[in-house]
Scaffold this motif. Sequence first.
Motif, PDB file in Angstrom:
ATOM      1  N   ASN A  77     -15.532  -8.079  -5.049  1.00 29.62           N
ATOM      2  CA  ASN A  77     -15.761  -6.672  -5.340  1.00 29.62           C
ATOM      3  C   ASN A  77     -14.490  -5.869  -5.070  1.00 29.62           C
ATOM      4  O   ASN A  77     -14.249  -5.435  -3.952  1.00 29.62           O
ATOM      5  N   PHE A  78     -13.681  -5.681  -6.107  1.00 27.96           N
ATOM      6  CA  PHE A  78     -12.431  -4.952  -5.982  1.00 27.96           C
ATOM      7  C   PHE A  78     -12.466  -3.675  -6.808  1.00 27.96           C
ATOM      8  O   PHE A  78     -13.190  -3.572  -7.773  1.00 27.96           O
ATOM      9  N   MET A  79     -11.640  -2.745  -6.414  1.00 33.53           N
ATOM     10  CA  MET A  79     -11.429  -1.527  -7.192  1.00 33.53           C
ATOM     11  C   MET A  79      -9.992  -1.571  -7.703  1.00 33.53           C
ATOM     12  O   MET A  79      -9.075  -1.915  -6.959  1.00 33.53           O
ATOM     13  N   PHE A  80      -9.804  -1.254  -8.978  1.00 35.71           N
ATOM     14  CA  PHE A  80      -8.480  -1.264  -9.589  1.00 35.71           C
ATOM     15  C   PHE A  80      -8.013   0.172  -9.781  1.00 35.71           C
ATOM     16  O   PHE A  80      -8.706   0.982 -10.377  1.00 35.71           O
TER      17      PHE A  80
ATOM     18  N   ASN B  31       1.449  -1.287 -13.429  1.00 33.13           N
ATOM     19  CA  ASN B  31       1.294  -1.647 -12.026  1.00 33.13           C
ATOM     20  C   ASN B  31      -0.065  -1.137 -11.565  1.00 33.13           C
ATOM     21  O   ASN B  31      -0.332   0.065 -11.603  1.00 33.13           O
ATOM     22  N   ILE B  32      -0.919  -2.048 -11.120  1.00 35.84           N
ATOM     23  CA  ILE B  32      -2.273  -1.708 -10.678  1.00 35.84           C
ATOM     24  C   ILE B  32      -2.429  -2.114  -9.217  1.00 35.84           C
ATOM     25  O   ILE B  32      -2.157  -3.256  -8.849  1.00 35.84           O
ATOM     26  N   ASP B  33      -2.863  -1.163  -8.398  1.00 37.41           N
ATOM     27  CA  ASP B  33      -3.194  -1.473  -7.012  1.00 37.41           C
ATOM     28  C   ASP B  33      -4.600  -2.049  -6.962  1.00 37.41           C
ATOM     29  O   ASP B  33      -5.490  -1.616  -7.695  1.00 37.41           O
ATOM     30  N   ILE B  34      -4.802  -3.019  -6.086  1.00 41.92           N
ATOM     31  CA  ILE B  34      -6.110  -3.649  -5.901  1.00 41.92           C
ATOM     32  C   ILE B  34      -6.612  -3.262  -4.518  1.00 41.92           C
ATOM     33  O   ILE B  34      -5.927  -3.484  -3.525  1.00 41.92           O
ATOM     34  N   GLU B  35      -7.798  -2.656  -4.482  1.00 43.64           N
ATOM     35  CA  GLU B  35      -8.384  -2.236  -3.208  1.00 43.64           C
ATOM     36  C   GLU B  35      -9.687  -2.971  -2.958  1.00 43.64           C
ATOM     37  O   GLU B  35     -10.433  -3.297  -3.887  1.00 43.64           O
ATOM     38  N   HIS B  36      -9.959  -3.198  -1.685  1.00 41.70           N
ATOM     39  CA  HIS B  36     -11.219  -3.787  -1.228  1.00 41.70           C
ATOM     40  C   HIS B  36     -11.664  -2.984  -0.015  1.00 41.70           C
ATOM     41  O   HIS B  36     -10.906  -2.839   0.944  1.00 41.70           O
ATOM     42  N   LEU B  37     -12.855  -2.431  -0.081  1.00 42.74           N
ATOM     43  CA  LEU B  37     -13.394  -1.586   0.984  1.00 42.74           C
ATOM     44  C   LEU B  37     -12.416  -0.453   1.321  1.00 42.74           C
ATOM     45  O   LEU B  37     -12.107  -0.198   2.483  1.00 42.74           O
TER      46      LEU B  37
ATOM     47  N   LYS C 193      -9.274  -0.196   1.058  1.00 45.85           N
ATOM     48  CA  LYS C 193      -7.982  -0.588   1.625  1.00 45.85           C
ATOM     49  C   LYS C 193      -7.210  -1.372   0.561  1.00 45.85           C
ATOM     50  O   LYS C 193      -7.762  -2.271  -0.085  1.00 45.85           O
ATOM     51  N   LYS C 194      -5.935  -1.030   0.386  1.00 42.88           N
ATOM     52  CA  LYS C 194      -5.108  -1.764  -0.569  1.00 42.88           C
ATOM     53  C   LYS C 194      -4.901  -3.182  -0.065  1.00 42.88           C
ATOM     54  O   LYS C 194      -4.449  -3.395   1.052  1.00 42.88           O
ATOM     55  N   VAL C 195      -5.267  -4.151  -0.904  1.00 41.50           N
ATOM     56  CA  VAL C 195      -5.148  -5.555  -0.515  1.00 41.50           C
ATOM     57  C   VAL C 195      -4.210  -6.336  -1.439  1.00 41.50           C
ATOM     58  O   VAL C 195      -3.988  -7.522  -1.222  1.00 41.50           O
ATOM     59  N   GLY C 196      -3.672  -5.684  -2.460  1.00 38.82           N
ATOM     60  CA  GLY C 196      -2.769  -6.386  -3.356  1.00 38.82           C
ATOM     61  C   GLY C 196      -2.381  -5.536  -4.544  1.00 38.82           C
ATOM     62  O   GLY C 196      -2.676  -4.337  -4.597  1.00 38.82           O
ATOM     63  N   HIS C 197      -1.705  -6.171  -5.482  1.00 38.92           N
ATOM     64  CA  HIS C 197      -1.316  -5.466  -6.698  1.00 38.92           C
ATOM     65  C   HIS C 197      -1.218  -6.459  -7.858  1.00 38.92           C
ATOM     66  O   HIS C 197      -1.126  -7.675  -7.656  1.00 38.92           O
ATOM     67  N   TYR C 198      -1.249  -5.898  -9.033  1.00 38.22           N
ATOM     68  CA  TYR C 198      -1.163  -6.673 -10.266  1.00 38.22           C
ATOM     69  C   TYR C 198      -0.162  -5.976 -11.167  1.00 38.22           C
ATOM     70  O   TYR C 198      -0.226  -4.762 -11.348  1.00 38.22           O
ATOM     71  N   ILE C 199       0.779  -6.733 -11.698  1.00 35.25           N
ATOM     72  CA  ILE C 199       1.766  -6.187 -12.623  1.00 35.25           C
ATOM     73  C   ILE C 199       1.645  -6.950 -13.927  1.00 35.25           C
ATOM     74  O   ILE C 199       1.655  -8.187 -13.939  1.00 35.25           O
TER      75      ILE C 199
ATOM     76  N   PHE D  90       1.983 -10.749 -12.959  1.00 36.19           N
ATOM     77  CA  PHE D  90       2.183 -11.130 -11.569  1.00 36.19           C
ATOM     78  C   PHE D  90       1.005 -10.588 -10.768  1.00 36.19           C
ATOM     79  O   PHE D  90       0.678  -9.407 -10.845  1.00 36.19           O
ATOM     80  N   PHE D  91       0.362 -11.471 -10.003  1.00 38.07           N
ATOM     81  CA  PHE D  91      -0.823 -11.119  -9.231  1.00 38.07           C
ATOM     82  C   PHE D  91      -0.546 -11.460  -7.772  1.00 38.07           C
ATOM     83  O   PHE D  91      -0.102 -12.565  -7.463  1.00 38.07           O
ATOM     84  N   HIS D  92      -0.800 -10.497  -6.881  1.00 43.86           N
ATOM     85  CA  HIS D  92      -0.536 -10.745  -5.468  1.00 43.86           C
ATOM     86  C   HIS D  92      -1.630 -10.115  -4.621  1.00 43.86           C
ATOM     87  O   HIS D  92      -1.967  -8.942  -4.777  1.00 43.86           O
ATOM     88  N   LEU D  93      -2.191 -10.905  -3.720  1.00 43.41           N
ATOM     89  CA  LEU D  93      -3.114 -10.386  -2.707  1.00 43.41           C
ATOM     90  C   LEU D  93      -2.464 -10.585  -1.347  1.00 43.41           C
ATOM     91  O   LEU D  93      -1.855 -11.621  -1.085  1.00 43.41           O
ATOM     92  N   ASP D  94      -2.606  -9.586  -0.485  1.00 41.54           N
ATOM     93  CA  ASP D  94      -2.016  -9.666   0.852  1.00 41.54           C
ATOM     94  C   ASP D  94      -2.762 -10.651   1.720  1.00 41.54           C
ATOM     95  O   ASP D  94      -3.876 -10.973   1.538  1.00 41.54           O
TER      96      ASP D  94
END
Length: 96
Positions: free
Chosen positions: A39-42, A65-71, A73-79, A92-96
């Motif tokens: 369950n992510f928010m873009f 560039n899209i930030d990925i949030e969970h609850l 909180k930013k947990v990653g990004h997608y370019i 490019f996909f990255h999760l912290d």
Amino acid sequence: MNYKKDIEDIFELSKSYLNKCLGDDELANEIIDTYGELNFMFIINEVQYIFYNKNEWLNNCYRVNIDIEHLEKKVGHYILYLDDNRNFVDEFFHLD
């Protein structure tokens, strides 16, 4: 030209590419192990048009560039890179 509509269209296309990426079973299992759910928010961070880049294959393309949030909180990004015709170039996909 309606730039707002163009950006909205590019963002929707970007979300569909991101959802395909998240649909990979191995990645989905890793995310569930880490976050307990998918369950992510873009959130669109920026859309740029690149006329020139030293990596010539990125010339004349959109960079999304899209930030990925969970609850909340930013947990990653997608370019995502799309060419002039909005065809896939690279991602490019990255999760912290």
